[in-house]
Design a protein around this motif. Structure first.
Motif, PDB file in Angstrom:
ATOM      1  N   SER A   1       0.830  -1.217   0.000  1.00  0.00           N
ATOM      2  CA  SER A   1       0.000   0.000   0.000  1.00  0.00           C
ATOM      3  C   SER A   1       0.859   1.259   0.000  1.00  0.00           C
ATOM      4  O   SER A   1       0.426   2.309  -0.486  1.00  0.00           O
ATOM      5  CB  SER A   1      -0.948   0.005   1.199  1.00  0.00           C
ATOM      6  N   LYS A   2       2.087   1.171   0.506  1.00  0.00           N
ATOM      7  CA  LYS A   2       2.978   2.346   0.505  1.00  0.00           C
ATOM      8  C   LYS A   2       3.332   2.767  -0.918  1.00  0.00           C
ATOM      9  O   LYS A   2       3.365   3.958  -1.224  1.00  0.00           O
ATOM     10  CB  LYS A   2       4.250   2.039   1.305  1.00  0.00           C
ATOM     11  N   LEU A   3       3.590   1.804  -1.793  1.00  0.00           N
ATOM     12  CA  LEU A   3       3.882   2.130  -3.188  1.00  0.00           C
ATOM     13  C   LEU A   3       2.621   2.623  -3.895  1.00  0.00           C
ATOM     14  O   LEU A   3       2.670   3.585  -4.661  1.00  0.00           O
ATOM     15  CB  LEU A   3       4.473   0.924  -3.916  1.00  0.00           C
ATOM     16  N   ILE A   4       1.506   1.973  -3.642  1.00  0.00           N
ATOM     17  CA  ILE A   4       0.244   2.404  -4.255  1.00  0.00           C
ATOM     18  C   ILE A   4      -0.047   3.848  -3.866  1.00  0.00           C
ATOM     19  O   ILE A   4      -0.376   4.684  -4.721  1.00  0.00           O
ATOM     20  CB  ILE A   4      -0.906   1.463  -3.852  1.00  0.00           C
ATOM     21  N   THR A   5       0.114   4.166  -2.590  1.00  0.00           N
ATOM     22  CA  THR A   5      -0.127   5.534  -2.121  1.00  0.00           C
ATOM     23  C   THR A   5       0.834   6.517  -2.786  1.00  0.00           C
ATOM     24  O   THR A   5       0.419   7.599  -3.225  1.00  0.00           O
ATOM     25  CB  THR A   5       0.014   5.605  -0.585  1.00  0.00           C
ATOM     26  N   ALA A   6       2.113   6.152  -2.884  1.00  0.00           N
ATOM     27  CA  ALA A   6       3.106   7.047  -3.513  1.00  0.00           C
ATOM     28  C   ALA A   6       2.715   7.367  -4.954  1.00  0.00           C
ATOM     29  O   ALA A   6       2.881   8.498  -5.413  1.00  0.00           O
ATOM     30  CB  ALA A   6       4.491   6.416  -3.462  1.00  0.00           C
ATOM     31  N   ALA A   7       2.185   6.386  -5.667  1.00  0.00           N
ATOM     32  CA  ALA A   7       1.755   6.619  -7.051  1.00  0.00           C
ATOM     33  C   ALA A   7       0.467   7.448  -7.086  1.00  0.00           C
ATOM     34  O   ALA A   7       0.334   8.379  -7.892  1.00  0.00           O
ATOM     35  CB  ALA A   7       1.548   5.288  -7.765  1.00  0.00           C
ATOM     36  N   GLN A   8      -0.473   7.125  -6.231  1.00  0.00           N
ATOM     37  CA  GLN A   8      -1.752   7.837  -6.240  1.00  0.00           C
ATOM     38  C   GLN A   8      -1.590   9.298  -5.837  1.00  0.00           C
ATOM     39  O   GLN A   8      -2.280  10.163  -6.368  1.00  0.00           O
ATOM     40  CB  GLN A   8      -2.755   7.118  -5.334  1.00  0.00           C
ATOM     41  N   VAL A   9      -0.670   9.593  -4.925  1.00  0.00           N
ATOM     42  CA  VAL A   9      -0.400  10.979  -4.531  1.00  0.00           C
ATOM     43  C   VAL A   9       0.060  11.791  -5.733  1.00  0.00           C
ATOM     44  O   VAL A   9      -0.208  12.981  -5.837  1.00  0.00           O
ATOM     45  CB  VAL A   9       0.638  11.015  -3.383  1.00  0.00           C
TER      46      VAL A   9
ATOM     47  N   GLU B   1      -1.039  11.340  -8.650  1.00  0.00           N
ATOM     48  CA  GLU B   1      -2.152  11.291  -9.605  1.00  0.00           C
ATOM     49  C   GLU B   1      -2.023  10.166 -10.628  1.00  0.00           C
ATOM     50  O   GLU B   1      -2.431  10.329 -11.781  1.00  0.00           O
ATOM     51  CB  GLU B   1      -2.334  12.649 -10.311  1.00  0.00           C
ATOM     52  N   TRP B   2      -1.440   9.047 -10.240  1.00  0.00           N
ATOM     53  CA  TRP B   2      -1.357   7.879 -11.103  1.00  0.00           C
ATOM     54  C   TRP B   2      -2.449   6.900 -10.708  1.00  0.00           C
ATOM     55  O   TRP B   2      -2.727   6.711  -9.525  1.00  0.00           O
ATOM     56  CB  TRP B   2      -0.019   7.183 -10.955  1.00  0.00           C
ATOM     57  N   GLY B   3      -3.053   6.252 -11.715  1.00  0.00           N
ATOM     58  CA  GLY B   3      -3.905   5.108 -11.447  1.00  0.00           C
ATOM     59  C   GLY B   3      -3.001   3.903 -11.221  1.00  0.00           C
ATOM     60  O   GLY B   3      -1.889   3.857 -11.747  1.00  0.00           O
ATOM     61  N   VAL B   4      -3.472   2.935 -10.448  1.00  0.00           N
ATOM     62  CA  VAL B   4      -2.645   1.773 -10.115  1.00  0.00           C
ATOM     63  C   VAL B   4      -3.459   0.492 -10.221  1.00  0.00           C
ATOM     64  O   VAL B   4      -4.593   0.422  -9.749  1.00  0.00           O
ATOM     65  CB  VAL B   4      -2.069   1.880  -8.684  1.00  0.00           C
ATOM     66  N   GLY B   5      -2.847  -0.520 -10.828  1.00  0.00           N
ATOM     67  CA  GLY B   5      -3.385  -1.870 -10.851  1.00  0.00           C
ATOM     68  C   GLY B   5      -2.297  -2.816 -10.374  1.00  0.00           C
ATOM     69  O   GLY B   5      -1.126  -2.605 -10.661  1.00  0.00           O
ATOM     70  N   VAL B   6      -2.672  -3.845  -9.631  1.00  0.00           N
ATOM     71  CA  VAL B   6      -1.694  -4.773  -9.065  1.00  0.00           C
ATOM     72  C   VAL B   6      -1.768  -6.119  -9.765  1.00  0.00           C
ATOM     73  O   VAL B   6      -2.852  -6.672  -9.964  1.00  0.00           O
ATOM     74  CB  VAL B   6      -1.908  -4.934  -7.538  1.00  0.00           C
ATOM     75  N   ILE B   7      -0.585  -6.620 -10.115  1.00  0.00           N
ATOM     76  CA  ILE B   7      -0.426  -7.973 -10.660  1.00  0.00           C
ATOM     77  C   ILE B   7       0.458  -8.703  -9.663  1.00  0.00           C
ATOM     78  O   ILE B   7       1.574  -8.257  -9.385  1.00  0.00           O
ATOM     79  CB  ILE B   7       0.228  -7.978 -12.059  1.00  0.00           C
ATOM     80  N   ALA B   8      -0.032  -9.786  -9.102  1.00  0.00           N
ATOM     81  CA  ALA B   8       0.746 -10.547  -8.126  1.00  0.00           C
ATOM     82  C   ALA B   8       1.208 -11.855  -8.744  1.00  0.00           C
ATOM     83  O   ALA B   8       0.483 -12.470  -9.528  1.00  0.00           O
ATOM     84  CB  ALA B   8      -0.089 -10.822  -6.880  1.00  0.00           C
ATOM     85  N   THR B   9       2.417 -12.268  -8.377  1.00  0.00           N
ATOM     86  CA  THR B   9       2.822 -13.611  -8.745  1.00  0.00           C
ATOM     87  C   THR B   9       1.900 -14.566  -7.981  1.00  0.00           C
ATOM     88  O   THR B   9       1.320 -14.178  -6.958  1.00  0.00           O
ATOM     89  CB  THR B   9       4.299 -13.884  -8.367  1.00  0.00           C
ATOM     90  N   PRO B  10       1.729 -15.789  -8.459  1.00  0.00           N
ATOM     91  CA  PRO B  10       0.843 -16.708  -7.732  1.00  0.00           C
ATOM     92  C   PRO B  10       1.219 -16.855  -6.254  1.00  0.00           C
ATOM     93  O   PRO B  10       0.343 -16.853  -5.386  1.00  0.00           O
ATOM     94  CB  PRO B  10       1.002 -18.023  -8.495  1.00  0.00           C
ATOM     95  N   GLN B  11       2.505 -16.941  -5.961  1.00  0.00           N
ATOM     96  CA  GLN B  11       2.932 -17.043  -4.561  1.00  0.00           C
ATOM     97  C   GLN B  11       2.802 -15.699  -3.843  1.00  0.00           C
ATOM     98  O   GLN B  11       2.560 -15.658  -2.640  1.00  0.00           O
ATOM     99  CB  GLN B  11       4.373 -17.551  -4.475  1.00  0.00           C
ATOM    100  N   GLY B  12       2.938 -14.616  -4.571  1.00  0.00           N
ATOM    101  CA  GLY B  12       2.834 -13.286  -3.982  1.00  0.00           C
ATOM    102  C   GLY B  12       1.458 -12.987  -3.417  1.00  0.00           C
ATOM    103  O   GLY B  12       1.323 -12.193  -2.485  1.00  0.00           O
ATOM    104  N   LEU B  13       0.438 -13.610  -3.970  1.00  0.00           N
ATOM    105  CA  LEU B  13      -0.928 -13.392  -3.474  1.00  0.00           C
ATOM    106  C   LEU B  13      -1.054 -13.668  -1.985  1.00  0.00           C
ATOM    107  O   LEU B  13      -1.803 -12.990  -1.287  1.00  0.00           O
ATOM    108  CB  LEU B  13      -1.921 -14.298  -4.224  1.00  0.00           C
TER     109      LEU B  13
ATOM    110  N   TRP C   1       9.729   2.079  -0.885  1.00  0.00           N
ATOM    111  CA  TRP C   1       8.663   1.800  -1.854  1.00  0.00           C
ATOM    112  C   TRP C   1       8.517   2.936  -2.860  1.00  0.00           C
ATOM    113  O   TRP C   1       8.303   2.701  -4.044  1.00  0.00           O
ATOM    114  CB  TRP C   1       7.341   1.580  -1.121  1.00  0.00           C
ATOM    115  N   GLU C   2       8.589   4.162  -2.391  1.00  0.00           N
ATOM    116  CA  GLU C   2       8.372   5.327  -3.253  1.00  0.00           C
ATOM    117  C   GLU C   2       9.448   5.466  -4.334  1.00  0.00           C
ATOM    118  O   GLU C   2       9.257   6.178  -5.307  1.00  0.00           O
ATOM    119  CB  GLU C   2       8.283   6.607  -2.417  1.00  0.00           C
ATOM    120  N   GLN C   3      10.579   4.783  -4.174  1.00  0.00           N
ATOM    121  CA  GLN C   3      11.646   4.882  -5.165  1.00  0.00           C
ATOM    122  C   GLN C   3      11.183   4.407  -6.542  1.00  0.00           C
ATOM    123  O   GLN C   3      11.667   4.905  -7.556  1.00  0.00           O
ATOM    124  CB  GLN C   3      12.885   4.102  -4.711  1.00  0.00           C
ATOM    125  N   ALA C   4      10.224   3.495  -6.597  1.00  0.00           N
ATOM    126  CA  ALA C   4       9.713   3.037  -7.892  1.00  0.00           C
ATOM    127  C   ALA C   4       9.115   4.208  -8.668  1.00  0.00           C
ATOM    128  O   ALA C   4       9.401   4.393  -9.855  1.00  0.00           O
ATOM    129  CB  ALA C   4       8.672   1.938  -7.693  1.00  0.00           C
TER     130      ALA C   4
END
Length: 177
Positions: free
Chosen positions: A23-31, A33-45, A165-168
């Motif tokens: 959520s820290k990376l998602i928040t950094a992108a949304q702040v 003004e980026w839209g965000v979608g998450v793709i998880a590896t099967p194990q990452g879920l 996280w925000e470095q991305a």
């Protein structure tokens, strides 16, 4: 950038203990003004709170390929961030192995010219393996932006406090117009 009013970021989440902080990376992108979608590896879920992530992004988490004819649940990406980028994902990605949806998206991103950043998260024993260094070289040669990260000690599960996280978003912000 696409015709949308704001850029769209795919966040590829791999199986690592710190993935629960996505959520820290998602928040950094949304702040920004980026839209965000998450793709998880099967194990990452198993390492993320899927319900919370979907509520935060407004999109379903993708982990498996969709059936032919099914609608695409996410808009096309303007950029991709892989965080945390594990030893396994980095090496498979660099080798062109596309055995999961997440890796398939990463392998195609190069050919599509989609700016991509990786935030490695692994231990020092894994980082010492020659395949890892070679994989980073190959990914850099492909234009992938690799964040700085000091590998933690094996079996220590460390590094959470140093993982930026925000470095991305910082790496990608100038690549997306």
């Amino acid at each position: 950038m696409s015709e949308r009013s704001k850029p769209f970021l795919y966040v590829v989440v791999c199986a690592a203990g710190i993935a629960g902080d996505i959520s820290k990376l998602i928040t950094a992108a949304q702040v920004r003004e980026w839209g965000v979608g998450v793709i998880a590896t099967p194990q990452g879920l198993g390492f993320i709170d899927a319900q919370a992530v979907e509520a935060q992004t407004g999109y379903p988490i993708r982990s498996a390929w969709r059936s032919p004819g099914d609608p695409r649940p996410l808009p096309p990406p303007d950029a991709i961030a892989v965080a945390p980028a594990t030893f396994n994902t980095i090496n498979k990605w660099a080798a062109g192995i596309s055995d999961t949806l997440a890796l398939g998206i990463l392998c195609e991103a190069y050919g599509l010219g989609i700016p991509t950043a990786a935030l490695p998260y692994l231990n020092a024993a894994q980082a010492a393996h020659p395949a890892y260094r070679q994989s980073l070289e190959r990914l850099r040669g492909m234009g992938v932006l690799i964040a700085d990260y000091e590998p933690h000690q094996p079996k220590a599960g460390g590094g959470r406090e140093k993982f930026r996280w925000e470095q991305a978003v910082e790496l990608l912000i100038h690549k997306v117009r």
